[in-house]
Design an enzyme around this catalytic site. Structure first.
Site, PDB file in Angstrom:
ATOM      1  N   ARG A 176       0.856  -1.183   0.000  1.00 29.83           N
ATOM      2  CA  ARG A 176       0.000   0.000   0.000  1.00 29.83           C
ATOM      3  C   ARG A 176       0.893   1.235   0.000  1.00 29.83           C
ATOM      4  O   ARG A 176       1.855   1.309   0.747  1.00 29.83           O
ATOM      5  CB  ARG A 176      -0.929   0.015   1.226  1.00 29.83           C
ATOM      6  CG  ARG A 176      -2.011  -1.062   1.213  1.00 29.83           C
ATOM      7  CD  ARG A 176      -3.065  -0.776   0.149  1.00 29.83           C
ATOM      8  NE  ARG A 176      -4.148  -1.768   0.147  1.00 29.83           N
ATOM      9  CZ  ARG A 176      -4.189  -2.839  -0.621  1.00 29.83           C
ATOM     10  NH1 ARG A 176      -3.187  -3.080  -1.465  1.00 29.83           N
ATOM     11  NH2 ARG A 176      -5.205  -3.670  -0.581  1.00 29.83           N
ATOM     12  N   HIS A 187       0.782   0.131 -10.542  1.00 35.47           N
ATOM     13  CA  HIS A 187      -0.069  -0.853  -9.865  1.00 35.47           C
ATOM     14  C   HIS A 187      -0.376  -2.045 -10.781  1.00 35.47           C
ATOM     15  O   HIS A 187      -1.537  -2.403 -10.998  1.00 35.47           O
ATOM     16  CB  HIS A 187      -1.371  -0.191  -9.390  1.00 35.47           C
ATOM     17  CG  HIS A 187      -1.960  -0.864  -8.175  1.00 35.47           C
ATOM     18  ND1 HIS A 187      -2.539  -0.172  -7.141  1.00 35.47           N
ATOM     19  CD2 HIS A 187      -2.052  -2.180  -7.824  1.00 35.47           C
ATOM     20  CE1 HIS A 187      -2.984  -1.024  -6.221  1.00 35.47           C
ATOM     21  NE2 HIS A 187      -2.691  -2.244  -6.622  1.00 35.47           N
ATOM     22  N   GLU A 213      -3.922   7.146  -6.112  1.00 39.06           N
ATOM     23  CA  GLU A 213      -3.956   6.501  -7.422  1.00 39.06           C
ATOM     24  C   GLU A 213      -5.245   6.845  -8.157  1.00 39.06           C
ATOM     25  O   GLU A 213      -6.312   6.722  -7.564  1.00 39.06           O
ATOM     26  CB  GLU A 213      -3.822   4.979  -7.258  1.00 39.06           C
ATOM     27  CG  GLU A 213      -2.508   4.573  -6.613  1.00 39.06           C
ATOM     28  CD  GLU A 213      -2.389   3.072  -6.334  1.00 39.06           C
ATOM     29  OE1 GLU A 213      -1.310   2.632  -5.909  1.00 39.06           O
ATOM     30  OE2 GLU A 213      -3.391   2.347  -6.532  1.00 39.06           O
TER      31      GLU A 213
END
Length: 315
Positions: free
Chosen positions: A233, A281, A262
């Site tokens: 994270r 990601h 994000e």
């Protein structure tokens, strides 16, 4: 039965098939959904699937038909679980589907910093080897992984897989975890983890206790040439402190597949930091990984409709 997918493009931009879901009811798929569109799109849906769309008390109050929310991910912080309980809505997630992909990404980063393949390949294509007076050359110090120390913060499924791969490379693996595990060869406290790691890989969930756990103070305890890796994270690290540590050469390198906001903000300080790798990601994005995720999403719905729900997080 009406089934609505709110942000289908995340899991399936077109290379997988949603067709198995059609066996459960009428299927509507939206590639993306804004907060203003959510309630209207699911107002008469009984089942909804989503990845990052927020579901709040306000939305639930406008959707009396809703009975089931399938989160197409492991994390479910976008869902107000207390509100779901009040409205009798079952929520499921998909745990452990991305273990192989995330562990693979960790070692893609480690291999990048150790062997510098891209740097040297670019050098060769720029003509440097042709002009070299010797049969070989290297543009930066290279690292042999054998005997180095890999620190792992968090020892769930992914942390355990990273540990196994690390040992295969000949790395000494040390672990800090809140959950005792007899299989850990070298359990250490957090301060020891920081001080001894040549590579430190983060695999803990984001909680009040782990928020910004990597900060100016913890970075000061790490080796100046240590390499920090975050595939968990973004907010586990204070990005401004990490950026400053890289700029001031107080940290060897940082690699992350996650950031605090994000999509990434143009103001993120990591964008100006040296020796920093950032990927968007994608550790979960391999075709095989996403297909596994979709298969579990489908099975979650099947189990729910049969009266035996699995992977329920709204207990």
């Amino acid at each position: 039965m009406k089934i609505t997918i709110l942000d289908g493009n995340a899991l399936n931009p077109g290379d997988l098939s949603w067709k198995p879901l059609e066996a459960f009811g009428k299927l509507t798929i939206y590639p993306r959904t804004s907060p203003e569109e959510t309630a209207e799109r699911i107002a008469d849906s009984e089942i909804i699937l989503l990845n990052k769309v927020n579901i709040t008390e306000e939305i639930l109050s406008k959707c009396p038909s809703l009975k089931y929310i399938g989160v197409q991910a492991t994390g479910y912080n976008v869902i107000d679980l207390d509100a779901c309980k009040r409205h009798g809505v079952t929520v499921t997630n998909v745990p452990s589907y991305s273990t192989a992909g995330v562990a693979q990404m960790v070692f893609a980063y480690i291999s990048h910093f150790a062997s510098q393949v891209a740097l040297h390949s670019s050098s060769v294509f720029n003509g440097d080897w042709i002009k070299s007076p010797d049969f070989c050359y290297w543009k930066t110090p290279l690292i042999e992984l054998e005997g180095k120390t890999l620190g792992i913060f968090g020892y769930g499924h992914i942390g355990q897989r990273v540990s196994a791969i690390g040992k295969a490379y000949g790395l000494r693996v040390i672990v800090n975890t809140r959950t005792p595990n007899k299989d850990i060869e070298f359990p250490v406290d957090f301060e020891t983890l920081l001080k001894e790691s040549d590579f430190l890989s983060l695999h803990a969930p984001l909680t009040d206790k782990t928020f910004n756990i990597i900060n100016k103070d913890s970075l000061a305890k790490m080796k100046k040439n240590a390499i920090l890796i975050n595939t968990a994270r973004g907010a586990l690290v204070n990005e401004n402190d990490v950026s400053n540590a890289l700029i001031n050469r107080e940290l060897g390198a940082y690699a992350c597949d996650v950031v605090s906001q994000e999509p990434m903000s143009a103001a993120n300080p990591l964008l100006k930091a040296p020796n920093c790798l950032i990927t968007p990601h994608i550790a979960w994005a391999a075709t095989e990984t996403r297909q596994r995720l979709l298969n579990i999403v489908i099975e979650n719905i099947r189990c729910y409709l049969s009266g035996k729900p699995q992977n329920v997080v709204s207990l």
